[in-house]
Design an enzyme around this catalytic site. Structure first.
Site, PDB file in Angstrom:
ATOM      1  N   LYS A 111      40.106  60.363 -57.857  1.00 50.80           N
ATOM      2  CA  LYS A 111      39.326  59.723 -56.799  1.00 50.80           C
ATOM      3  C   LYS A 111      37.975  59.232 -57.312  1.00 50.80           C
ATOM      4  CE  LYS A 111      41.433  61.509 -52.626  1.00 50.80           C
ATOM      5  NZ  LYS A 111      41.234  62.206 -51.346  1.00 50.80           N
ATOM      6  N   LYS A 191      54.344  56.755 -56.218  1.00 46.89           N
ATOM      7  CA  LYS A 191      54.530  57.568 -55.024  1.00 46.89           C
ATOM      8  C   LYS A 191      54.203  56.723 -53.799  1.00 46.89           C
ATOM      9  CE  LYS A 191      52.271  61.511 -52.925  1.00 46.89           C
ATOM     10  NZ  LYS A 191      51.335  62.622 -53.074  1.00 46.89           N
ATOM     11  N   LYS A 194      49.889  54.650 -48.540  1.00 54.25           N
ATOM     12  CA  LYS A 194      49.257  53.643 -47.703  1.00 54.25           C
ATOM     13  C   LYS A 194      48.350  52.753 -48.559  1.00 54.25           C
ATOM     14  CE  LYS A 194      46.833  52.084 -44.036  1.00 54.25           C
ATOM     15  NZ  LYS A 194      47.207  51.120 -43.073  1.00 54.25           N
TER      16      LYS A 194
END
Ligand code: TRP
Length: 325
Positions: A111, A191, A194
């Site tokens: 992240k 994977k 969204k």
């Protein structure tokens, strides 16, 4: 009854990967465990998000859990920020968590790369809040995907460090890995997510769903209809395993390997079974959308029950710390 805790982010649309990998499994767990399921809004603010949509997202996420069959009679469903003791306990846990442990979390590293302009303290502290989520209910088991195992390990360490210094308050929780096959996105590569926009949304229109499925990547080595395919490396076959029975799986496997069926035939069979399961969920969700007051009542009631447990754990924790009552 043993207690389970799990959390789900209120970030955008819930997709097939979330459903097969997590939510469907949660529904069965409610028969055997005292289950607490949380919409983790405070985790979601560690990255940029649409403020004007945030309330709606929290409600919608809870709504989808209900539509998927989680029943407020059989488990607790609530929103994290409604039980502020989670963040209070996270502060205390901060004081027993080595920074080095947080720096080496793979999700933090990922992240940090994705959000270079906003590598904030919350992003690094994310696993500590997660530990607090779980431990404030003294949950023994945490159903999660492989990607969260490292965070559960950290929760165990936090519990251990706390107990060693302040006395035995918290159990060491265990990850409960779902047996469900991991579903990739329609790109057949990453994977389903969204953010990567490779997902099939749980509540999407049937036509949109079919269009995404129809064009989804299969076994890339199967170029022509007459080429035999390999189900083992085909994401569509993996999704089949989540929705089709053994007889169909055997047929598809054989048909694919012998080029007896084409990818579209295979996808049509899958789509039929998917719709059979997801259609009723979609209907339930649409009807709940007309009655969001009911959903809000459910999460308020959930928060009330959770508050009582959380307050008791906090009292015990403060006392262990030697804090003035
Ligand atoms: N980090 C989890 C995820 O991204 C969500 C989460 C937050 C969670 N708190 C939790 C999961 C506690 C299990 C237990 O999927």
């Amino acid at each position: 009854m043993k207690r389970i805790f799990s959390g789900i982010q209120p970030t955008g649309e819930i997709h097939l990967g979330n459903y097969v990998g997590a939510i469907r499994n949660w529904v069965t767990l409610t028969d055997e465990y005292d289950c607490v399921f949380c919409v983790v809004d405070y985790h979601a603010i560690t990255v940029e998000y649409e403020i004007s949509e945030f309330r709606k997202r929290a409600i919608e996420t809870a709504l989808i859990l209900l539509a998927c069959g989680l029943s407020p009679e059989k488990c607790k469903i609530f929103v994290q920020s409604h039980v502020p003791e989670h963040t209070e306990l996270a502060w205390i846990f901060n004081c027993v968590t080595p920074i080095g442990e947080l720096e080496r979390m793979t999700q933090f590293k990922d992240k940090s790369k994705q959000h270079r302009a906003n590598i904030n303290m919350g992003l690094m502290d994310y696993p500590v809040l997660q530990a607090a989520d779980i431990l404030i209910y003294k949950a023994g088991f945490v159903p999660v995907g492989e990607d969260q195992v490292q965070h559960i390990e950290l929760s165990r360490e936090v519990a251990r460090k706390f107990n060693a210094r302040f006395g035995n308050v918290f159990p060491e929780p265990q990850a409960l890995l779902s047996m469900a096959p991991k579903i990739l996105g329609v790109d057949g590569e990453a994977k389903m997510s969204k953010t990567l926009n490779n997902y099939i949304g749980l509540l999407e229109d049937e036509e949109v769903m079919w269009e995404k499925l129809r064009t989804a990547v299969t076994d890339v080595n199967r170029v022509r209809r007459s080429d035999p395919g390999n189900p083992e490396i085909c994401n569509i076959y993996t999704i089949h395993r989540a929705f089709s029975d053994n007889r169909i799986l055997l047929d598809v496997d054989k048909g694919c390997r012998t080029a007896g069926i084409g990818c579209i035939d295979c996808k049509k069979m899958l789509f039929k079974n998917m719709i059979a399961e997801l259609g009723p969920i979609r209907e339930k969700a649409l009807s709940l959308m007309k009655d969001t007051d009911y959903v809000i009542d459910v999460i308020r009631a959930g928060a009330k029950k959770c508050s009582a447990i959380a307050k008791a754990t906090m009292a015990e924790t403060r006392s262990a710390l030697g804090i003035l009552a």
